[in-house]
Write a protein that holds these residues in place. Structure first.
Motif, PDB file in Angstrom:
ATOM      1  N   ILE A 118       0.830  -1.205   0.000  1.00 17.18           N
ATOM      2  CA  ILE A 118       0.000   0.000   0.000  1.00 17.18           C
ATOM      3  C   ILE A 118       0.863   1.254   0.000  1.00 17.18           C
ATOM      4  O   ILE A 118       0.600   2.207  -0.747  1.00 17.18           O
ATOM      5  CB  ILE A 118      -0.973  -0.028   1.192  1.00 17.18           C
ATOM      6  N   VAL A 119       1.913   1.269   0.813  1.00 11.66           N
ATOM      7  CA  VAL A 119       2.782   2.452   0.868  1.00 11.66           C
ATOM      8  C   VAL A 119       3.490   2.674  -0.467  1.00 11.66           C
ATOM      9  O   VAL A 119       3.524   3.796  -0.984  1.00 11.66           O
ATOM     10  CB  VAL A 119       3.799   2.319   2.027  1.00 11.66           C
ATOM     11  N   LEU A 120       4.050   1.614  -1.037  1.00 10.45           N
ATOM     12  CA  LEU A 120       4.725   1.753  -2.331  1.00 10.45           C
ATOM     13  C   LEU A 120       3.743   2.101  -3.447  1.00 10.45           C
ATOM     14  O   LEU A 120       4.048   2.902  -4.332  1.00 10.45           O
ATOM     15  CB  LEU A 120       5.490   0.481  -2.675  1.00 10.45           C
ATOM     16  N   GLY A 121       2.552   1.514  -3.413  1.00  6.27           N
ATOM     17  CA  GLY A 121       1.535   1.843  -4.409  1.00  6.27           C
ATOM     18  C   GLY A 121       1.060   3.280  -4.284  1.00  6.27           C
ATOM     19  O   GLY A 121       0.835   3.960  -5.297  1.00  6.27           O
ATOM     20  N   ALA A 122       0.919   3.764  -3.054  1.00  8.03           N
ATOM     21  CA  ALA A 122       0.530   5.160  -2.850  1.00  8.03           C
ATOM     22  C   ALA A 122       1.627   6.106  -3.339  1.00  8.03           C
ATOM     23  O   ALA A 122       1.335   7.130  -3.971  1.00  8.03           O
ATOM     24  CB  ALA A 122       0.225   5.410  -1.376  1.00  8.03           C
ATOM     25  N   ALA A 123       2.877   5.769  -3.060  1.00  7.45           N
ATOM     26  CA  ALA A 123       3.987   6.595  -3.558  1.00  7.45           C
ATOM     27  C   ALA A 123       4.007   6.601  -5.084  1.00  7.45           C
ATOM     28  O   ALA A 123       4.262   7.639  -5.702  1.00  7.45           O
ATOM     29  CB  ALA A 123       5.319   6.077  -3.005  1.00  7.45           C
ATOM     30  N   ALA A 124       3.724   5.456  -5.693  1.00  9.58           N
ATOM     31  CA  ALA A 124       3.670   5.390  -7.157  1.00  9.58           C
ATOM     32  C   ALA A 124       2.519   6.232  -7.693  1.00  9.58           C
ATOM     33  O   ALA A 124       2.660   6.915  -8.705  1.00  9.58           O
ATOM     34  CB  ALA A 124       3.523   3.942  -7.609  1.00  9.58           C
ATOM     35  N   GLY A 125       1.369   6.199  -7.016  1.00  7.76           N
ATOM     36  CA  GLY A 125       0.233   7.013  -7.434  1.00  7.76           C
ATOM     37  C   GLY A 125       0.522   8.500  -7.310  1.00  7.76           C
ATOM     38  O   GLY A 125       0.182   9.286  -8.216  1.00  7.76           O
ATOM     39  N   ILE A 126       1.165   8.897  -6.230  1.00 11.04           N
ATOM     40  CA  ILE A 126       1.536  10.311  -6.050  1.00 11.04           C
ATOM     41  C   ILE A 126       2.537  10.737  -7.115  1.00 11.04           C
ATOM     42  O   ILE A 126       2.408  11.819  -7.700  1.00 11.04           O
ATOM     43  CB  ILE A 126       2.085  10.538  -4.632  1.00 11.04           C
ATOM     44  N   ARG A 127       3.492   9.885  -7.400  1.00  6.08           N
ATOM     45  CA  ARG A 127       4.467  10.211  -8.445  1.00  6.08           C
ATOM     46  C   ARG A 127       3.795  10.345  -9.805  1.00  6.08           C
ATOM     47  O   ARG A 127       4.119  11.232 -10.590  1.00  6.08           O
ATOM     48  CB  ARG A 127       5.551   9.153  -8.497  1.00  6.08           C
ATOM     49  N   PHE A 128       2.860   9.473 -10.080  1.00  7.83           N
ATOM     50  CA  PHE A 128       2.144   9.523 -11.357  1.00  7.83           C
ATOM     51  C   PHE A 128       1.356  10.821 -11.477  1.00  7.83           C
ATOM     52  O   PHE A 128       1.366  11.476 -12.522  1.00  7.83           O
ATOM     53  CB  PHE A 128       1.205   8.323 -11.478  1.00  7.83           C
ATOM     54  N   ILE A 129       0.675  11.221 -10.422  1.00  9.95           N
ATOM     55  CA  ILE A 129      -0.135  12.428 -10.461  1.00  9.95           C
ATOM     56  C   ILE A 129       0.718  13.678 -10.599  1.00  9.95           C
ATOM     57  O   ILE A 129       0.404  14.600 -11.352  1.00  9.95           O
ATOM     58  CB  ILE A 129      -1.031  12.512  -9.208  1.00  9.95           C
ATOM     59  N   ARG A 130       1.835  13.731  -9.902  1.00 17.92           N
ATOM     60  CA  ARG A 130       2.676  14.924  -9.921  1.00 17.92           C
ATOM     61  C   ARG A 130       3.549  15.036 -11.173  1.00 17.92           C
ATOM     62  O   ARG A 130       3.854  16.141 -11.591  1.00 17.92           O
ATOM     63  CB  ARG A 130       3.585  14.938  -8.689  1.00 17.92           C
ATOM     64  N   ARG A 131       3.988  13.935 -11.729  1.00 14.43           N
ATOM     65  CA  ARG A 131       4.928  13.992 -12.849  1.00 14.43           C
ATOM     66  C   ARG A 131       4.251  13.981 -14.207  1.00 14.43           C
ATOM     67  O   ARG A 131       4.778  14.516 -15.160  1.00 14.43           O
ATOM     68  CB  ARG A 131       5.902  12.815 -12.780  1.00 14.43           C
ATOM     69  N   ASP A 132       3.128  13.319 -14.330  1.00 13.39           N
ATOM     70  CA  ASP A 132       2.444  13.204 -15.622  1.00 13.39           C
ATOM     71  C   ASP A 132       1.260  14.161 -15.674  1.00 13.39           C
ATOM     72  O   ASP A 132       0.406  14.149 -14.799  1.00 13.39           O
ATOM     73  CB  ASP A 132       1.967  11.779 -15.858  1.00 13.39           C
ATOM     74  N   PRO A 133       1.189  14.953 -16.728  1.00 13.72           N
ATOM     75  CA  PRO A 133       0.058  15.887 -16.835  1.00 13.72           C
ATOM     76  C   PRO A 133      -1.223  15.191 -17.239  1.00 13.72           C
ATOM     77  O   PRO A 133      -1.293  14.154 -17.724  1.00 13.72           O
ATOM     78  CB  PRO A 133       0.503  16.862 -17.923  1.00 13.72           C
TER      79      PRO A 133
END
Length: 133
Positions: A118-133
């Motif tokens: 869950i922690v790694l998946g949440a970090a991946a989701g945050i990275r996806f939202i912030r880096r990809d428009p």
């Protein structure tokens, strides 16, 4: 995962009958199928952990090296040095099929691995939202 667990179970049955023809029942698990089911769940959880790492780093090779290094190298090395290694995903998940830890049980070990996922998946989701428009 299912084929690997089935092949391992067949090899274990053959080895057990070769070493102990009297057929003494296994100790500590009750039903003989629980370690087999635990191994299958462990492999599925490690697969989900690998997927979460791959989503986070977005490249196959670094994710593969990271997960294999963590599961096969870092976890056993740290287990020899400190008791806190039980909280790593490989050690916690191994309680599903090999109940050797006095602190973690099968259920709590699975919850620890799910927490990592869950922690790694949440970090991946945050990275996806912030880096990809």
């Amino acid at each position: 995962a299912a084929a690997t667990v089935a092949a391992g179970a067949i090899a274990a049955v053959v080895a057990r009958h070769a070493l102990d023809p009297a057929g003494e029942p296994a100790k500590g698990y009750g039903a003989a199928g629980w370690p087999l089911l635990g191994a299958a769940v462990y492999l599925a959880l490690i697969g989900l952990l690998s997927y979460a790492v791959a989503l986070l780093v977005r490249h196959v090779i670094p994710a593969l090296v990271g997960v294999l290094g963590g599961v096969l190298i870092v976890s056993p090395l740290l287990a020899g040095v400190t008791d806190h290694a039980r909280w790593l995903p490989a050690r916690a998940g191994s309680q599903l099929y090999d109940r050797t830890d006095t602190v973690l049980g099968a259920g709590t070990g699975a919850l620890v691995v799910l927490g990592w996922i869950i922690v790694l998946g949440a970090a991946a989701g945050i990275r996806f939202i912030r880096r990809d428009p």
